[in-house]
Design a protein around this motif. Sequence first.
Motif, PDB file in Angstrom:
ATOM      1  N   UNK A 190      53.404  32.573 -37.742  1.00  0.00           N
ATOM      2  CA  UNK A 190      52.657  32.357 -38.998  1.00  0.00           C
ATOM      3  C   UNK A 190      53.437  32.841 -40.219  1.00  0.00           C
ATOM      4  N   UNK A 191      54.369  33.780 -39.987  1.00  0.00           N
ATOM      5  CA  UNK A 191      55.135  34.303 -41.120  1.00  0.00           C
ATOM      6  C   UNK A 191      56.230  33.352 -41.581  1.00  0.00           C
ATOM      7  N   UNK A 240      45.820  32.522 -41.314  1.00  0.00           N
ATOM      8  CA  UNK A 240      46.708  32.650 -40.146  1.00  0.00           C
ATOM      9  C   UNK A 240      47.494  33.961 -40.196  1.00  0.00           C
ATOM     10  N   UNK A 241      47.671  34.510 -41.393  1.00  0.00           N
ATOM     11  CA  UNK A 241      48.427  35.766 -41.528  1.00  0.00           C
ATOM     12  C   UNK A 241      47.701  36.961 -40.912  1.00  0.00           C
ATOM     13  N   UNK A 255      47.257  37.263 -37.980  1.00  0.00           N
ATOM     14  CA  UNK A 255      48.048  37.569 -36.787  1.00  0.00           C
ATOM     15  C   UNK A 255      49.125  38.615 -37.099  1.00  0.00           C
ATOM     16  N   UNK A 302      52.456  34.334 -32.099  1.00  0.00           N
ATOM     17  CA  UNK A 302      51.806  33.804 -33.305  1.00  0.00           C
ATOM     18  C   UNK A 302      52.119  34.651 -34.539  1.00  0.00           C
ATOM     19  N   UNK A 303      52.249  35.959 -34.347  1.00  0.00           N
ATOM     20  CA  UNK A 303      52.544  36.829 -35.478  1.00  0.00           C
ATOM     21  C   UNK A 303      53.859  36.414 -36.139  1.00  0.00           C
ATOM     22  N   UNK A 363      48.935  24.757 -39.265  1.00  0.00           N
ATOM     23  CA  UNK A 363      49.351  25.868 -38.401  1.00  0.00           C
ATOM     24  C   UNK A 363      48.506  25.838 -37.126  1.00  0.00           C
ATOM     25  N   UNK A 391      54.384  24.071 -44.586  1.00  0.00           N
ATOM     26  CA  UNK A 391      53.341  23.038 -44.452  1.00  0.00           C
ATOM     27  C   UNK A 391      52.932  22.513 -45.837  1.00  0.00           C
ATOM     28  N   UNK A 413      53.928  28.977 -42.609  1.00  0.00           N
ATOM     29  CA  UNK A 413      53.160  28.791 -43.836  1.00  0.00           C
ATOM     30  C   UNK A 413      53.989  28.355 -45.027  1.00  0.00           C
ATOM     31  N   UNK A 450      43.770  27.913 -44.395  1.00  0.00           N
ATOM     32  CA  UNK A 450      44.335  27.967 -43.047  1.00  0.00           C
ATOM     33  C   UNK A 450      45.585  28.839 -42.982  1.00  0.00           C
ATOM     34  N   UNK A 451      46.537  28.618 -43.904  1.00  0.00           N
ATOM     35  CA  UNK A 451      47.778  29.394 -43.803  1.00  0.00           C
ATOM     36  C   UNK A 451      47.575  30.846 -44.207  1.00  0.00           C
TER      37      UNK A 451
END
Lengths: 186, 323
Positions: free
Chosen positions: A179-180, B224-225, B227, A175-176, A153, A186, A183, B220-221
């Motif tokens: 990232x939802x 990242x949340x 955000x 980004x909000x 990410x 990946x 994830x 990492x993932x």
Amino acid sequence: MPNPCIKQASNNFERQDTYRYLLGRYYVWGIMRSQKGIKMLNIYYGDMPEAIYNTSLYFDNTYYDNWLQDDFSKKMIKSVDKAVVLSGQAVESKALGVIPVTKLSGGLKTLLLISHQPHKIFNASTCGDNCAKWILKIAERCDTDITINLRHIMDFGSGHFQIRILNNDTVVNNMSELVQVAGYYI
Amino acid sequence: MKGSHEVIVQNKRLRYRFVVHRNITILRGDSATGKTTLIEMIKNNAREGIESGIEVICEKKCVVLEKENWERNLKEYKDSIVFIDEGNAFVKSEDFATCVKKSDNYYVIATRDSLFNLPYSIREIYGIRNTSGNRYQGTKRLYSELYHLYNKDAFAEKPDKVIVEDSNSAYQFFDELCKREGIYCEPAGGKSEIYRCVQKSREDRILVIADGAAFGPEIERVMSLKYAKKMVCFLPESFEWLILNSGLIKEKELSVILENPSDFIESERYFSWERFFTKLLTDKTKDSYLAYRKDKLNPTYFQEVNRAKIVNGIQEVAGSKII
């Protein structure tokens, strides 16, 4: 008792079909957008057989001297590698002194590849977060849609952007939102 | 291999100095920080020795593993620190994970991919930064060190929901604490489900509790949340480590082990540290009233005095009250 190998194979076929369907859909969608003059950065998250994985090796064997000569490339090189371009084959780096272009960082090599071969897909997970703004800039200034492959990410910062995530064909604006979705793939 | 090992790699222009603490270390961070340069210097030293002009100072042999014939080459490396650069897709494979599990080497892997087959610690993910520079015989030497990318979060508010990695003893303990505070506690069903669990949560403030010793591929993932969600993570080595560290178990030897676990954890035997701490706690409490089982927490741990000791220990590690 069901054979787990058959189930595994069937899952793989399903995944490949979905993948081909999404790429096909993206292709048609890309043509429509190009006709309207709209450009966007596309990202495919996760393993992508079409993407060039070892970008450093690929760069070493495919780059042209003139890739380093334009102002945009020079700015990228200065920003990421803290280096000044001396010629199409050498740069002067703050850390390493005068070095051949093949000794540039892996992230910068990937940026140069994306910028100069926009029709190819590269593994941009060779780029650190300090390359993210440059990926957005390349997509902005390019005549065509750019597609990159990410296996992590990447942080594109707190600003507004438009990125299409090809895995589920959605457009995210920050980004909000990114990232939802990212994830899961990946 | 066990123990922490300092590695110094230098030539007339550059100097890297860092310590490798356990079997798997991940190098990532920004581009152009010198990851590839470091690994190339080690490769040149391994190939040409002193004639390379590069000095590698380490009590263990440092080698570089590349894509070509990696399986065959890896079998030849014993008791070594193995460096792998970016661009080697094999590090994501199950075959590689199997080889790592069986070997007595330590591995330093430069990659931004999350290696879901390897249980690496959040504490062993590093970037490289330059800390200072000086001029030496007309050349410039940059002193580099590794720094932690994922720091412990601050706990400012009481959470609305707590997500615990699995449904074992850790969940049973934290669920009990949450019930007293009227907080909903949910088992995620494994570390790979935590991202999904946080993502689907509708609560305002979420606290994630997981074993940091093997949470590296997920960090990492999940992080990242931040955000999108108000979320903090509490990632101690493991729940068993929290109990051992709380002082509930009275053993002289424990403090020595907990101070420098790497001196006691043989990498070939324990793929990740949380397995060691589980065995240690199970062995130390065997046949006592505190006998520990991972799948079902002994009710003794819920007793007022014992619970308070563990909670105090947790607060000390977290820096403040978390639930």
